[in-house]
Design a protein around this motif. Structure first.
Motif, PDB file in Angstrom:
ATOM      1  N   PHE A 491       0.845  -1.201   0.000  1.00 54.24           N
ATOM      2  CA  PHE A 491       0.000   0.000   0.000  1.00 54.24           C
ATOM      3  C   PHE A 491       0.881   1.251   0.000  1.00 54.24           C
ATOM      4  O   PHE A 491       0.632   2.211  -0.731  1.00 54.24           O
ATOM      5  CB  PHE A 491      -0.923   0.038   1.223  1.00 54.24           C
ATOM      6  CG  PHE A 491      -1.894  -1.101   1.314  1.00 54.24           C
ATOM      7  CD1 PHE A 491      -2.096  -1.963   0.236  1.00 54.24           C
ATOM      8  CD2 PHE A 491      -2.626  -1.327   2.471  1.00 54.24           C
ATOM      9  CE1 PHE A 491      -2.996  -3.015   0.325  1.00 54.24           C
ATOM     10  CE2 PHE A 491      -3.523  -2.380   2.561  1.00 54.24           C
ATOM     11  CZ  PHE A 491      -3.693  -3.230   1.493  1.00 54.24           C
ATOM     12  N   VAL A 492       1.918   1.245   0.855  1.00 55.80           N
ATOM     13  CA  VAL A 492       2.816   2.397   0.922  1.00 55.80           C
ATOM     14  C   VAL A 492       3.566   2.554  -0.396  1.00 55.80           C
ATOM     15  O   VAL A 492       3.706   3.664  -0.924  1.00 55.80           O
ATOM     16  CB  VAL A 492       3.818   2.248   2.095  1.00 55.80           C
ATOM     17  CG1 VAL A 492       4.854   3.359   2.054  1.00 55.80           C
ATOM     18  CG2 VAL A 492       3.081   2.261   3.419  1.00 55.80           C
ATOM     19  N   GLY A 493       4.043   1.433  -0.949  1.00 51.43           N
ATOM     20  CA  GLY A 493       4.762   1.473  -2.227  1.00 51.43           C
ATOM     21  C   GLY A 493       3.903   2.088  -3.321  1.00 51.43           C
ATOM     22  O   GLY A 493       4.351   2.942  -4.091  1.00 51.43           O
ATOM     23  N   ALA A 494       2.632   1.681  -3.366  1.00 51.10           N
ATOM     24  CA  ALA A 494       1.729   2.204  -4.389  1.00 51.10           C
ATOM     25  C   ALA A 494       1.510   3.701  -4.188  1.00 51.10           C
ATOM     26  O   ALA A 494       1.529   4.478  -5.144  1.00 51.10           O
ATOM     27  CB  ALA A 494       0.401   1.464  -4.341  1.00 51.10           C
ATOM     28  N   GLY A 495       1.316   4.098  -2.928  1.00 51.33           N
ATOM     29  CA  GLY A 495       1.116   5.509  -2.628  1.00 51.33           C
ATOM     30  C   GLY A 495       2.314   6.333  -3.049  1.00 51.33           C
ATOM     31  O   GLY A 495       2.184   7.385  -3.690  1.00 51.33           O
TER      32      GLY A 495
END
Lengths: 566, 90
Positions: A491-495
């Motif tokens: 999720f953080v990577g995508a953000g």
């Protein structure tokens, strides 16, 4: 998974089960053969001649995503995390699917491009096109490998065949119908697969619920077990995201999963968009993802709930085993959450129903892999081979190329199947891939569709730096520098990928020259005549039940209600 | 475009009938199994539900509905081909 097979936990299939399975494969190959007669041009092969009705493409849209990864991975998630897994469907899919149908499909279908990378080519030129085409092709091969590995482990458990034998055999079956009938064969089979998967999982869910004493019984058992009652509510889902704070968890779900990951996946992933492009009119193309949203809303109930039931009833997964697995240790029984569905089938289903359940699992594997192959061959043939390597050949040359490429891709997928086998939770692996490729793509698309100033250079630099940001987060999490357990890392990577892509695109745009406006008609919202974006409402497209906006509204209301209940 | 319409008419088949065939055969086999060949042990295993019988009957009903749909709203190939051609000509 190999540990479990060695422990001799084979499913007790008999002759009847094999007959039911064989009958399914006969029809699958039959569809490949029948579709072959419809293929006479490359457009027939790659986009079904843009001739399919909306309910067919809509179900294929959902079945292409309902691969073994989804079915096995989501029931594994269900066993591990419980109801928060439903976010992958309600937050992580439905809104983006509706957005695709309402806002983006008019550009895709209206501009008559043959693939998502081709849209990039016309909007941003060659560098962005190449980056997108190559990264997409690479991702498809990796994901096809994950699908293959899952099938092989199912067959390994069922028949006791070595993993490599079942990988190759399965690859040959999928290859034979996708190479023969092209996208039509893949899509028709996806529709068939959808029904087999439901026929397999719905009875399993019903029997499972009887077994635990209905929903009430399941609630009691989950509350009393490892993980606790938190697993019964979809919000805030701390276990799933790995964030301790409720606020960060909800933020991660809504922005990371719900916005960046899911919009990136559903609106720019050619595997999905290709199904809508194959439909016969603008109205049908817009309805494709919206019709698909309805089954998507209800699939969690037949995928996650069996996983949750397995987590509390199956001996190898319940009690101390679940506790050990949740702590990141190996379970004393040697089982993993990926086995949840198979073990539940073994425990509950009699011969007959067991055969159909196995057919359903194999079907879901093939749905996923055929979708990867049929989108890979289109992008490779149109966007890499025809665009850069062998231009201006007659159409039947590209039709032949498509078939050869399908075969080559199958061989490569056999190789990547062994990469997939090293991850314990396949969904983690998949989410990582999506965050690398899809999140920056969505940022670039949405800017490019609504901001006519955005320049070609901004297109490809945004994509590259966004992907680089996602890879950085992945490496930091993997090496332990940044501690993000669960699926929070993706999720953080995508953000990060999304934000970096937007910032870089905006900065680069103001430093470089935009494309002349006449070249952007049909590609950018403000420069496209409104009637190009509208669909017909007469004949086959008439009636309120064929109105994309109304259908989307109904789907949205159902999703919101379900979020309040769970 | 002429060769395209020829190929489509020659190759047309209705996926709804294939779905009905698969689910119908599955339903028939399961129903027979459920009535005659599912042992008490099997039923006990499946939480005292004769799942073969019930799933079989449900599949038969589903298959019948698909046949009915195909029969009430048959594929109309010529119109579809014309519509597709008009659209691609635009």
């Amino acid at each position: 998974m190999t540990v479990l097979a060695q422990a001799d936990l084979r499913l007790d299939a008999n002759a009847i089960d094999y007959v039911l399975l064989a009958f399914y494969f006969l029809l699958v190959l039959g569809i490949g053969y029948l579709s072959r007669r419809q293929v006479s041009t490359s457009l027939d092969f790659f986009l079904s001649g843009r001739s399919l009705p909306a309910w067919v493409t809509g179900l294929a849209f959902i079945a292409a995503n309902l691969g073994a990864i989804e079915v096995m991975g989501m029931s594994a998630n269900g066993a591990q995390y419980g109801m928060p897994t439903a976010h992958y469907f309600w937050i992580g899919a439905v809104p983006a699917m509706l957005f695709l149908g309402i806002v983006m499909m008019p550009f895709y279908y209206g501009s008559k491009v043959r693939s998502v990378p081709e849209f990039m080519l016309r909007r941003f030129g060659k560098p962005a096109h190449l980056v997108n085409g190559i990264s997409f092709a690479l991702a498809q091969i990796l994901i096809a490998g994950a699908n293959l590995f899952l099938l092989a482990s199912v067959v390994n458990l069922l028949l006791g065949w070595p993993i490599w034998v079942s990988i190759i055999l399965a690859a040959v079956i999928v290859l034979s119908y996708t190479a023969l009938g092209g996208l039509s064969a893949a899509i028709y089979n996806e529709v068939l697969q959808f029904f087999v998967i439901v026929a397999a999982l719905l009875p399993l869910t019903i029997v499972g619920l009887y077994k635990v004493g209905g929903w009430e019984g399941l609630v009691d058992k989950i509350s009393g077990g490892a993980g606790g009652a938190e697993q019964l509510d979809s919000w805030p889902g701390n276990q799933l995201t790995g964030f301790g704070s409720n606020f960060l968890s909800v933020l991660g779900l809504v922005f990371g999963l719900g916005f960046v990951l899911s919009f990136g996946y559903w609106t720019t992933n050619f595997v999905e968009v290709q199904r809508a492009m194959a439909s016969k009119s603008m109205s049908a193309a817009r309805r494709t993802p919206i019709i698909g949203a309805f089954p998507k809303i209800f699939i969690p109930f037949i995928v996650i709930i069996p996983g949750m039931i397995a987590g509390v009833t199956v001996t190898e997964l319940a009690g101390e085993n679940k506790e050990a697995l949740l702590n990141g240790d190996a379970a004393p029984s040697g089982a993993t959450f990926n086995d949840a569905l198979l073990l539940l089938m073994r425990d509950l289903l009699p011969n007959g129903m067991l055969g159909i359940a196995i057919a359903g699992l194999l079907a879901s594997f093939m749905a996923g892999m055929a979708a990867n192959l049929s989108s890979f061959n289109t992008v490779f043939t149109y966007d890499i081979w025809q665009a850069y390597l062998r231009k201006d050949r007659p159409d039947d040359y590209y039709l032949r190329t498509g078939r050869v490429v399908t075969a080559a891709a199958t061989v490569l997928a056999i190789g990547t199947a062994f990469i997939a086998s090293t991850y314990s939770n396949l969904m983690d692996y998949l989410q990582q891939l999506f965050s690398f490729f899809n999140a920056p793509l969505f940022a670039t698309f949405i800017l490019g569709m609504f901001w006519k100033r955005m320049t070609p250079t901004a297109g490809w630099t945004g994509l590259v730096s966004g992907t680089a940001a996602a890879v950085m987060v992945f490496l930091l999490a993997e090496t332990g520098v940044w501690d993000l357990p669960g699926q929070g890392a993706s999720f953080v990577g995508a953000g990060a990928a999304f934000v970096v892509d937007i910032v870089v695109s905006v900065v680069v745009t103001y430093a470089t020259q935009p494309k002349p406006e006449p070249q952007l008609v049909g590609l950018v919202y403000s420069l496209t005549p409104k009637e190009n974006l509208r669909h017909s409402t007469t004949g086959e497209d008439a009636g309120w039940y064929r109105n994309p906006g109304l259908l989307a509204g109904i789907a949205l209301v159902i999703t919101i209600v379900l979020n309040f209940i769970f | 475009m002429a060769h395209e319409s020829r190929s489509r008419r020659a190759g047309v088949f209705d996926i709804r009938l294939i779905i009905a065939l698969l689910i119908g055969v599955y339903g028939a086999v399961l129903t027979v199994l459920g009535i005659g060949f599912t042992t008490d042990e099997d039923i006990a295993k499946a939480a005292n539900v004769n799942i073969n019988l019930w799933a079989g009957l449900a599949m038969l009903v589903f298959a019948a509905l698909f046949v009915l749909w195909t029969w009430l709203r048959p594929l109309r190939v010529p119109e579809d081909v014309q519509a597709a051609q008009q659209e691609s000509a635009q």
